[in-house]
Structures are given as structure tokens and as C-alpha cells.
Design a protein around this motif. Structure first.
Motif, PDB file in Angstrom:
ATOM      1  N   ALA A  36       0.872  -1.863   0.322  1.00  0.00           N
ATOM      2  CA  ALA A  36      -0.103  -0.256  -0.002  1.00  0.00           C
ATOM      3  C   ALA A  36       0.908   1.454   0.088  1.00  0.00           C
ATOM      4  N   GLU A  59      -6.398  -8.371   2.879  1.00  0.00           N
ATOM      5  CA  GLU A  59      -5.841  -8.369   1.460  1.00  0.00           C
ATOM      6  C   GLU A  59      -7.339  -8.252   2.008  1.00  0.00           C
ATOM      7  N   ASP A  61     -11.135  -6.895  -0.114  1.00  0.00           N
ATOM      8  CA  ASP A  61     -12.272  -6.392  -1.476  1.00  0.00           C
ATOM      9  C   ASP A  61     -12.921  -5.722  -1.232  1.00  0.00           C
ATOM     10  N   THR A  82     -11.073   4.923  -8.691  1.00  0.00           N
ATOM     11  CA  THR A  82      -9.818   3.342  -8.626  1.00  0.00           C
ATOM     12  C   THR A  82      -9.568   3.991 -10.600  1.00  0.00           C
ATOM     13  N   LYS A 101     -12.877  -2.285  -5.444  1.00  0.00           N
ATOM     14  CA  LYS A 101     -11.339  -2.192  -5.799  1.00  0.00           C
ATOM     15  C   LYS A 101     -10.755  -3.525  -4.961  1.00  0.00           C
ATOM     16  N   VAL A 104      -6.961  -4.608  -1.421  1.00  0.00           N
ATOM     17  CA  VAL A 104      -6.326  -3.602  -1.088  1.00  0.00           C
ATOM     18  C   VAL A 104      -5.747  -3.968   0.882  1.00  0.00           C
ATOM     19  N   ASP A 105      -5.386  -3.029   1.689  1.00  0.00           N
ATOM     20  CA  ASP A 105      -4.724  -3.383   3.038  1.00  0.00           C
ATOM     21  C   ASP A 105      -5.933  -2.703   3.689  1.00  0.00           C
ATOM     22  N   GLU A 108      -6.324   1.450   3.392  1.00  0.00           N
ATOM     23  CA  GLU A 108      -7.429   1.713   2.484  1.00  0.00           C
ATOM     24  C   GLU A 108      -8.787   1.191   2.245  1.00  0.00           C
ATOM     25  N   ALA A 109      -8.500   0.529   2.507  1.00  0.00           N
ATOM     26  CA  ALA A 109     -10.322  -0.099   2.756  1.00  0.00           C
ATOM     27  C   ALA A 109     -11.132   0.365   3.114  1.00  0.00           C
TER      28      ALA A 109
END
Length: 126
Positions: A36, A59, A61, A82, A101, A104-105, A108-109
Motif C-alpha cells: 500500500a 487483503e 475487497d 479507481t 477495489k 487492498v490493505d 485503505e479499504a
């Protein structure tokens, strides 16, 4: 120096699908995994720490379940997150149940989820 600048420009202009393919190539063929924030991490040998890390999800989604009443605002936010064009972002939002997305970590999610929920979208993290 000019070659590096041209390479950087090519990377920045990748589509979401091309960026995902690049990530897969770097990971599978070279053992390099993008972290990230754009930093690059080289995969090391897995030991006992690998087993412990496998138990905790690292990770996520970010799935757009529904756009809500403010669909135009959601489309704008999806475009910003995006880098998709207007048509692609609109299709993603209207389809519902699609990932905004992937991989992502957690930080960030959560950030993406907060931005989209602020404009009325219903989001699920997987």
C-alpha cells in the motif's frame, strides 16, 4: 533519466486491469509484491510468522452493494478511487455487487468504504 520518466508515465497511465496484471507478473515471476502506498516489498522466505499472518486477513475487497439515492456522487467518487472513465465507473455503480477495489490493505479499504458511504453507497468489505 528520460527512460525512467517515460517508464513512470507508462505506469501511471495503466488501466485498472493492466495494473492488476502488472502486479501479478511482479509477484509470480519476480517475487516482488507492491505494498500500500506504492512502496515495493520483496517477498522473503515464509516461516512460522507466515502461518500466523495467514490467520489474520490482510487483503480486502471493497464491494459496492448499492449506490443509494446519490448515484451521481457515487460515480464521481468511484472514478476518483479507481481512475476509471465515466462510462466504466457508471457501469460498475449501476451493476451493484461489484468490487470497487480488490486486494487492498485494511486501512485503505476502510478509507474507501468511508468515502463511498459518505455519498450514500452501501459497501461491504470481504
Amino acid at each position: 533519466m528520460a527512460d525512467l520518466k517515460a517508464l513512470a508515465e507508462q505506469i501511471v497511465n495503466l488501466t485498472l486491469l493492466e495494473a492488476q496484471e502488472l502486479k501479478t507478473i511482479l509477484k509470480d515471476e519476480y517475487g516482488i509484491e507492491p505494498a500500500a502506498g506504492g512502496a515495493v516489498m520483496v517477498a522473503g522466505p515464509a516461516g512460522d510468522a507466515g502461518a500466523a499472518a495467514a490467520e489474520e486477513q490482510t487483503e480486502f475487497d471493497v464491494i459496492l452493494k448499492e449506490a443509494g439515492a446519490e448515484k451521481i456522487k457515487v460515480i464521481k467518487e468511484v472514478r476518483g478511487i479507481t481512475g476509471l472513465g465515466l462510462k466504466e465507473a457508471k457501469e460498475l455503480v449501476e451493476a451493484g455487487g461489484k468490487p470497487v477495489k480488490e486486494g487492498v490493505d485494511k486501512a485503505e479499504a476502510e478509507d474507501i468504504k468511508a468515502k463511498l458511504e459518505a455519498v450514500g453507497a452501501v459497501i461491504e468489505l470481504k
